[in-house]
Design a protein around this motif. Sequence first.
Motif, PDB file in Angstrom:
ATOM      1  N   LEU A 160       0.880  -1.145   0.043  1.00  0.00           N
ATOM      2  CA  LEU A 160      -0.004   0.078   0.080  1.00  0.00           C
ATOM      3  C   LEU A 160       0.918   1.314   0.041  1.00  0.00           C
ATOM      4  CD1 LEU A 160      -2.455  -1.088   2.610  1.00  0.00           C
ATOM      5  CD2 LEU A 160      -2.663  -1.846   0.249  1.00  0.00           C
ATOM      6  N   ALA A 161       1.006   2.062  -1.084  1.00  0.00           N
ATOM      7  CA  ALA A 161       1.768   3.077  -1.154  1.00  0.00           C
ATOM      8  C   ALA A 161       1.288   4.223  -0.466  1.00  0.00           C
ATOM      9  CB  ALA A 161       1.975   3.520  -2.710  1.00  0.00           C
ATOM     10  N   GLN A 162       1.951   4.972   0.676  1.00  0.00           N
ATOM     11  CA  GLN A 162       1.747   6.015   1.085  1.00  0.00           C
ATOM     12  C   GLN A 162       1.913   7.516   0.497  1.00  0.00           C
ATOM     13  OE1 GLN A 162       0.302   5.177   3.955  1.00  0.00           O
ATOM     14  NE2 GLN A 162       0.709   3.202   3.683  1.00  0.00           N
ATOM     15  N   SER A 163       0.980   8.332   0.928  1.00  0.00           N
ATOM     16  CA  SER A 163       1.037   9.500   0.278  1.00  0.00           C
ATOM     17  C   SER A 163       2.287  10.372   0.792  1.00  0.00           C
ATOM     18  CB  SER A 163      -0.294  10.461   0.642  1.00  0.00           C
ATOM     19  OG  SER A 163      -0.197  11.761  -0.009  1.00  0.00           O
ATOM     20  N   VAL A 164       3.001  11.050   0.001  1.00  0.00           N
ATOM     21  CA  VAL A 164       4.015  11.826   0.391  1.00  0.00           C
ATOM     22  C   VAL A 164       3.806  13.328   0.080  1.00  0.00           C
ATOM     23  CG1 VAL A 164       6.362  12.404  -0.093  1.00  0.00           C
ATOM     24  CG2 VAL A 164       5.611   9.910   0.007  1.00  0.00           C
ATOM     25  N   ASP A 165       3.776  14.170   1.091  1.00  0.00           N
ATOM     26  CA  ASP A 165       3.711  15.593   0.840  1.00  0.00           C
ATOM     27  C   ASP A 165       2.259  15.961   0.555  1.00  0.00           C
ATOM     28  OD1 ASP A 165       6.099  16.284   1.799  1.00  0.00           O
ATOM     29  OD2 ASP A 165       6.865  16.066  -0.206  1.00  0.00           O
ATOM     30  N   GLY A 166       1.135  14.989   0.786  1.00  0.00           N
ATOM     31  CA  GLY A 166      -0.254  15.185   0.169  1.00  0.00           C
ATOM     32  C   GLY A 166      -0.502  14.709  -1.071  1.00  0.00           C
ATOM     33  N   ASP A 167       0.373  14.003  -1.725  1.00  0.00           N
ATOM     34  CA  ASP A 167       0.146  13.771  -3.258  1.00  0.00           C
ATOM     35  C   ASP A 167      -0.458  12.360  -3.381  1.00  0.00           C
ATOM     36  OD1 ASP A 167       0.159  12.946  -5.839  1.00  0.00           O
ATOM     37  OD2 ASP A 167       2.245  13.550  -6.055  1.00  0.00           O
ATOM     38  N   TRP A 168      -1.904  12.446  -3.290  1.00  0.00           N
ATOM     39  CA  TRP A 168      -2.906  11.211  -2.953  1.00  0.00           C
ATOM     40  C   TRP A 168      -2.911  10.510  -4.393  1.00  0.00           C
ATOM     41  CZ3 TRP A 168      -7.194  10.765  -5.900  1.00  0.00           C
ATOM     42  CH2 TRP A 168      -7.593  11.758  -6.675  1.00  0.00           C
ATOM     43  N   ARG A 169      -2.785  11.321  -5.575  1.00  0.00           N
ATOM     44  CA  ARG A 169      -2.664  10.791  -6.862  1.00  0.00           C
ATOM     45  C   ARG A 169      -1.607   9.697  -6.988  1.00  0.00           C
ATOM     46  NH1 ARG A 169      -5.088  14.013 -11.811  1.00  0.00           N
ATOM     47  NH2 ARG A 169      -3.733  12.430 -12.825  1.00  0.00           N
ATOM     48  N   ALA A 170      -0.331  10.158  -6.629  1.00  0.00           N
ATOM     49  CA  ALA A 170       0.741   9.348  -7.022  1.00  0.00           C
ATOM     50  C   ALA A 170       0.766   8.004  -5.806  1.00  0.00           C
ATOM     51  CB  ALA A 170       1.976  10.176  -6.538  1.00  0.00           C
ATOM     52  N   ALA A 171       0.102   8.204  -4.736  1.00  0.00           N
ATOM     53  CA  ALA A 171      -0.034   7.071  -3.893  1.00  0.00           C
ATOM     54  C   ALA A 171      -0.906   6.087  -4.380  1.00  0.00           C
ATOM     55  CB  ALA A 171      -0.327   7.435  -2.426  1.00  0.00           C
ATOM     56  N   LEU A 172      -2.000   6.443  -4.974  1.00  0.00           N
ATOM     57  CA  LEU A 172      -3.186   5.730  -5.337  1.00  0.00           C
ATOM     58  C   LEU A 172      -2.670   5.090  -6.787  1.00  0.00           C
ATOM     59  CD1 LEU A 172      -5.840   4.651  -5.130  1.00  0.00           C
ATOM     60  CD2 LEU A 172      -6.937   6.541  -6.096  1.00  0.00           C
ATOM     61  N   ALA A 173      -2.100   5.865  -7.616  1.00  0.00           N
ATOM     62  CA  ALA A 173      -1.522   5.391  -8.836  1.00  0.00           C
ATOM     63  C   ALA A 173      -0.491   3.951  -8.540  1.00  0.00           C
ATOM     64  CB  ALA A 173      -0.812   6.257  -9.484  1.00  0.00           C
ATOM     65  N   ALA A 174       0.334   4.286  -7.574  1.00  0.00           N
ATOM     66  CA  ALA A 174       1.345   3.247  -7.183  1.00  0.00           C
ATOM     67  C   ALA A 174       0.787   2.249  -6.727  1.00  0.00           C
ATOM     68  CB  ALA A 174       2.372   3.792  -6.220  1.00  0.00           C
ATOM     69  N   THR A 175      -0.476   2.298  -5.934  1.00  0.00           N
ATOM     70  CA  THR A 175      -1.140   1.226  -5.185  1.00  0.00           C
ATOM     71  C   THR A 175      -1.730   0.245  -6.288  1.00  0.00           C
ATOM     72  OG1 THR A 175      -1.407   2.392  -3.211  1.00  0.00           O
ATOM     73  CG2 THR A 175      -2.966   0.385  -3.753  1.00  0.00           C
ATOM     74  N   ILE A 176      -2.225   1.185  -7.315  1.00  0.00           N
ATOM     75  CA  ILE A 176      -3.051   0.332  -8.251  1.00  0.00           C
ATOM     76  C   ILE A 176      -1.934  -0.463  -9.280  1.00  0.00           C
ATOM     77  CG2 ILE A 176      -4.039   0.491 -10.655  1.00  0.00           C
ATOM     78  CD1 ILE A 176      -5.527   2.933  -9.561  1.00  0.00           C
ATOM     79  N   VAL A 177      -0.671   0.046  -9.487  1.00  0.00           N
ATOM     80  CA  VAL A 177       0.346  -0.774 -10.138  1.00  0.00           C
ATOM     81  C   VAL A 177       0.882  -1.983  -9.526  1.00  0.00           C
ATOM     82  CG1 VAL A 177       2.738  -0.712 -10.671  1.00  0.00           C
ATOM     83  CG2 VAL A 177       1.248   1.364 -11.341  1.00  0.00           C
ATOM     84  N   ASN A 178       0.775  -1.779  -7.977  1.00  0.00           N
ATOM     85  CA  ASN A 178       1.281  -2.690  -7.211  1.00  0.00           C
ATOM     86  C   ASN A 178       0.150  -3.834  -7.171  1.00  0.00           C
ATOM     87  OD1 ASN A 178       3.638  -1.317  -6.226  1.00  0.00           O
ATOM     88  ND2 ASN A 178       2.555  -0.759  -4.524  1.00  0.00           N
ATOM     89  N   THR A 179      -0.984  -3.452  -7.333  1.00  0.00           N
ATOM     90  CA  THR A 179      -2.007  -4.548  -7.164  1.00  0.00           C
ATOM     91  C   THR A 179      -1.901  -5.444  -8.405  1.00  0.00           C
ATOM     92  OG1 THR A 179      -3.563  -3.156  -5.843  1.00  0.00           O
ATOM     93  CG2 THR A 179      -4.474  -4.854  -7.068  1.00  0.00           C
ATOM     94  N   ILE A 180      -1.963  -4.586  -9.604  1.00  0.00           N
ATOM     95  CA  ILE A 180      -1.818  -5.512 -10.848  1.00  0.00           C
ATOM     96  C   ILE A 180      -0.546  -6.316 -10.785  1.00  0.00           C
ATOM     97  CG2 ILE A 180      -0.994  -5.193 -13.421  1.00  0.00           C
ATOM     98  CD1 ILE A 180      -2.529  -2.495 -12.993  1.00  0.00           C
ATOM     99  N   ASP A 181       0.561  -5.943 -10.201  1.00  0.00           N
ATOM    100  CA  ASP A 181       1.811  -6.682 -10.219  1.00  0.00           C
ATOM    101  C   ASP A 181       1.573  -7.997  -9.310  1.00  0.00           C
ATOM    102  OD1 ASP A 181       3.042  -5.048 -11.909  1.00  0.00           O
ATOM    103  OD2 ASP A 181       4.244  -4.013 -10.249  1.00  0.00           O
ATOM    104  N   ALA A 182       0.869  -7.774  -8.284  1.00  0.00           N
ATOM    105  CA  ALA A 182       0.620  -8.992  -7.368  1.00  0.00           C
ATOM    106  C   ALA A 182      -0.405  -9.901  -8.095  1.00  0.00           C
ATOM    107  CB  ALA A 182      -0.260  -8.337  -6.047  1.00  0.00           C
TER     108      ALA A 182
END
Length: 228
Positions: free
Chosen positions: A80-102
């Motif tokens: 689960l990618a965590q938001s850095v400096d409030g960038d929720w989009r980047a965290a959500l995008a990374a979580t989606i990518v991680n889901t696909i990879d898993a």
Amino acid sequence: MPLPAEPVSRRDRPAKPPLSRRSILDAALALIRERGVDSVTLRDVAAAVNTGPASLYAYFGGRDLLLEHALDDVYGTVELAQSVDGDWRAALAATIVNTIDALESYPGIGAVALGTIPTLPGAMRLAEHELALMKAGGIADADAALAVDLIAQFAAATAVERTVRHQGTEGSGAREQDALSAYATADPGRFPTVRRLAPALTGADERRRRDFAIDVILSGLSAQRRMV
């Protein structure tokens, strides 16, 4: 689907470890990783845990339910990618990518996701994280709820597509060339735009297509937020 209380294993010989839902799931996941979902039967899983297929019904009730729980185990491994400096989009995008990879690491498990309603702990953990990120981004609850479903569908379908493409790696270049040729030589009277955009329609690689789709999803959510 939740399971009833786990049966008590009657195995008591040291050479035969106790049977449990965990041991059955581990065996199923190992076989799926090796062979893909479509090639794994209850008989295969039973053999891997040194029992008969009928014994598995006491623990999961059938192959479909076993695969549903195997899928949830995979969801439970998603980083689960965590938001850095409030960038929720980047965290959500990374979580989606991680889901696909898993999902892709267990060939065909994404197809199970497309045919089930995710109500088990691993899926709810993932949904909770996505909802929290969207809440931080100011996305309305109703839109966030729909987005969780859309993201799950997208991740599962993308994993399935990538698995199919990788299984057919031999000759994939020729198929892409065939597609390019078909578009480039399409009837200009009926399909002028397809013909003109033939290179663009066939040129993007998997990563570019994935990232574009994720950006469209997140941009759509952001647009909805501005409309509220």
